[in-house]
Structure formats: C-alpha cells, structure tokens
Design an enzyme around this catalytic site. Structure first.
Site, PDB file in Angstrom:
ATOM      1  N   SER A 295      -8.850  -0.728   4.244  1.00  0.00           N
ATOM      2  CA  SER A 295      -7.825  -0.984   3.061  1.00  0.00           C
ATOM      3  C   SER A 295      -8.367  -1.106   1.719  1.00  0.00           C
ATOM      4  CB  SER A 295      -6.991  -2.131   3.630  1.00  0.00           C
ATOM      5  OG  SER A 295      -6.048  -2.372   2.333  1.00  0.00           O
TER       6      SER A 295
ATOM      7  N   HIS B 140       0.658   2.953   3.976  1.00  0.00           N
ATOM      8  CA  HIS B 140       1.569   1.600   4.415  1.00  0.00           C
ATOM      9  C   HIS B 140       2.552   1.179   3.640  1.00  0.00           C
ATOM     10  CE1 HIS B 140       1.547  -2.458   6.163  1.00  0.00           C
ATOM     11  NE2 HIS B 140       2.469  -2.032   6.357  1.00  0.00           N
TER      12      HIS B 140
ATOM     13  N   GLY C 110       1.542  -8.452   2.488  1.00  0.00           N
ATOM     14  CA  GLY C 110       1.593  -8.959   0.961  1.00  0.00           C
ATOM     15  C   GLY C 110       0.588  -9.068   0.300  1.00  0.00           C
TER      16      GLY C 110
ATOM     17  N   GLY D  41      -6.286  -9.361   8.690  1.00  0.00           N
ATOM     18  CA  GLY D  41      -7.162 -10.475   9.271  1.00  0.00           C
ATOM     19  C   GLY D  41      -8.149  -9.979  10.237  1.00  0.00           C
TER      20      GLY D  41
ATOM     21  N   GLY E  25      -3.985  -9.405   1.104  1.00  0.00           N
ATOM     22  CA  GLY E  25      -5.257  -9.349   1.883  1.00  0.00           C
ATOM     23  C   GLY E  25      -6.140 -10.597   1.933  1.00  0.00           C
ATOM     24  N   GLY E  26      -7.084 -10.556   2.802  1.00  0.00           N
ATOM     25  CA  GLY E  26      -7.696 -11.916   3.019  1.00  0.00           C
ATOM     26  C   GLY E  26      -7.147 -13.067   3.865  1.00  0.00           C
TER      27      GLY E  26
ATOM     28  N   MET F 187       2.895  -1.740  -2.443  1.00  0.00           N
ATOM     29  CA  MET F 187       4.012  -3.100  -2.251  1.00  0.00           C
ATOM     30  C   MET F 187       4.821  -2.941  -3.298  1.00  0.00           C
ATOM     31  SD  MET F 187       1.109  -5.861  -1.377  1.00  0.00           S
ATOM     32  CE  MET F 187       0.211  -5.837  -0.075  1.00  0.00           C
TER      33      MET F 187
ATOM     34  N   ASP G  93      -2.136   0.399   0.565  1.00  0.00           N
ATOM     35  CA  ASP G  93      -1.013  -0.509   0.992  1.00  0.00           C
ATOM     36  C   ASP G  93      -0.162  -0.294  -0.461  1.00  0.00           C
ATOM     37  OD1 ASP G  93      -1.491  -1.898   3.302  1.00  0.00           O
ATOM     38  OD2 ASP G  93      -3.324  -2.655   2.521  1.00  0.00           O
TER      39      ASP G  93
HETATM   40  C1  DX5 Z   1      -1.368  -6.672   3.804  1.00  0.00           C
HETATM   41  C2  DX5 Z   1      -1.771  -5.311   4.061  1.00  0.00           C
HETATM   42  C3  DX5 Z   1      -3.259  -5.273   4.547  1.00  0.00           C
HETATM   43  C4  DX5 Z   1      -4.419  -5.694   3.936  1.00  0.00           C
HETATM   44  C5  DX5 Z   1      -5.492  -6.408   5.010  1.00  0.00           C
HETATM   45  O1  DX5 Z   1      -0.242  -6.779   3.743  1.00  0.00           O
HETATM   46  O2  DX5 Z   1      -0.987  -4.606   4.609  1.00  0.00           O
HETATM   47  O3  DX5 Z   1      -3.604  -3.859   4.856  1.00  0.00           O
HETATM   48  O4  DX5 Z   1      -4.779  -5.150   3.001  1.00  0.00           O
HETATM   49  O5  DX5 Z   1      -6.393  -6.917   4.398  1.00  0.00           O
HETATM   50  P1  DX5 Z   1      -7.344  -7.882   5.090  1.00  0.00           P
HETATM   51  O6  DX5 Z   1      -8.008  -7.055   6.076  1.00  0.00           O
HETATM   52  O7  DX5 Z   1      -8.256  -8.556   4.098  1.00  0.00           O
HETATM   53  O8  DX5 Z   1      -6.366  -8.892   5.940  1.00  0.00           O
HETATM   54 ZN    ZN Z   2      -1.559  -2.400   5.354  1.00  0.00          ZN
END
Ligand code: DX5
Ligand code: ZN
Length: 224
Positions: free
Chosen positions: A7, A65, A143, A178, A145-146, A36, A34
């Site tokens: 991502s 996404h 919403g 995650g 990452g991490g 948003m 991603d």
């Molecule tokens: C969160 C996104 C994910 C995100 C995943 O809303 O849809 O795609 O980037 O990031 P990690 O792998 O760090 O959880």
């Molecule tokens: Zn995503």
C-alpha cells in the site's frame, strides 16, 4: 497463489514513481492505492490525478481502494484514470447504487471489488458476490496505516472463503490492515489470498526483503 499488494499510503509521496518501481523490483503483485475523502474515513489521502500520474509511470496492476462516501459517483473516473481494479465499501452506498457501480466498473473492462469494515458481517456481500473479482476484509478500522491487526476478523475471513467457494470460486479475498509476517500465516490459513501491506513493505528500507518475508510467512502453516 498468494499475492502481495504493497500500500502506497506508507510510501514517500514525494518520490512515488520510484517507490512503486522498488515494489515492482521486489516482486510485488499489485500496487494498493488508498483513496480517502475525509468523510467515509477520518483522513484524506490522494485521488484521481495521482492514479492517472501513476498509470503513466508503471505497468503494475493498480488495486484502487476507495474509502469514500457514495463511491458510485466516482468509480468511472477512477477506471478512466487507469485503475485495473476498483474496490469500494459496501457501507458507503445504497444497494441500487452498489449494483450500478459494479456494472459501471465492469462495463469499462476493469475488475471490481467490494470492501467491508471490521464491524460489517460478510453476509452483506451475498447479493453481490457472484459479480465480484475480489472481496476485501478490513482487518483494522479504515483510515490510517500502521494500526494493529484485529484477530477477531479471522472467523469472518474463514466464513467469506466458504461463501466464495460456493458462489464464485474465482473471487479473490484480500485482507488489509496490520498485515506483517507474523499475521500472514493466520490470514492465509483463514482463506485470504491477497495481502495488503503498507508499513510492512514501505516502512522497511529493504523492500525486496520485506516482500520476500511476507511471501515466506504466507507459506507457513500456523501453529495454533
Ligand atoms: C487503511 C488502508 C490500508 C493501509 C494499510 O485504511 O486501507 O491499506 O495502508 O497499512 P498497514 O499495512 O500499515 O496497516
Ligand atoms: Zn487499503
């Protein structure tokens, strides 16, 4: 076959084309984008112009996404910008607009996916499953990452795998949120075959080692 989808939310947007090039060289299967809108999720990321620019820079499969409100308004524009697959949330639109959006995406020759948030049951996807190329199970609240993987989503992935096998075995099951090498065996065992990884790839200096670590972990049987 297990697919790894880094991502770009965790990439350096100032050098996005180079980051995507590194993910390609690392052997990634899809690039997960991603989007948003600050309404469907409490964050704002990127949109149509970035997908269009990326399309000009890479031949990688762009898995887009959409975490946006009433996505039927924009799915066509994301197809035209160069998405290979457009994924939107089942919670974000009315049933008739979901069906119209699926038709629009398919009509433009692109792949189509529906996503569900952690509190949404997999059965919400039932009316659409036969038409989907992929279903996405969020394993964090969308919403950011991490965040930490929500292990409570594993039974839902397993249930969805059973539904898909009955109704549309070609439909891929993607998990997002995650995912790292310690979680990969669990989600694959539950039935996922596309693993999104933001921090676990773009958060690491060596992207090739990061993708390889996920692939190796995905091949391991979990020890319960
Ligand atoms: C969160 C996104 C994910 C995100 C995943 O809303 O849809 O795609 O980037 O990031 P990690 O792998 O760090 O959880
Ligand atoms: Zn995503």
């Amino acid at each position: 076959m297990i697919k790894i989808a880094p991502s770009i939310l965790s990439a350096d947007f100032g050098r996005l084309a180079a980051e995507v090039g590194e993910a390609k060289a690392a052997g990634a299967d899809y690039i997960h984008v991603d989007v948003m809108d600050g309404l469907f999720v409490p964050n704002i990321s990127i949109g149509i112009p970035v997908v269009k620019s990326l399309r000009g820079e890479t031949d990688m499969f762009l898995d887009v996404h959409l975490m946006i409100d009433r996505p039927h308004r924009y799915v066509g524009a994301f197809c035209d910008a160069g998405a290979d697959l457009v994924c939107f949330h089942a919670e974000a639109d009315e049933p008739q607009d979901i069906l119209a959006a699926i038709d629009e995406i398919k009509g433009r020759g692109k792949k189509c996916a529906l996503a569900i948030k952690p509190k949404t049951p997999a059965t919400v996807l039932l009316p659409y499953i036969a038409q989907l190329d992929m279903a996405l199970v969020m394993t964090v609240e969308p919403g950011f990452g991490g965040q930490s993987f929500m292990a409570g989503q594993l039974p839902k992935i397993r249930g969805l795998r059973a539904l898909v096998e009955q109704m549309n075995p070609a439909c891929e099951i993607e998990v997002d949120g995650g995912i790292d090498p310690s979680m990969a065996p669990l989600v694959v065992d539950a039935g996922a075959n596309v693993l999104v990884a933001g921090s676990a790839v773009f958060g690491k200096a060596d992207r090739a080692a990061a993708v390889e670590a996920l692939r190796m972990a995905a091949a391991v049987k979990p020890d319960f």
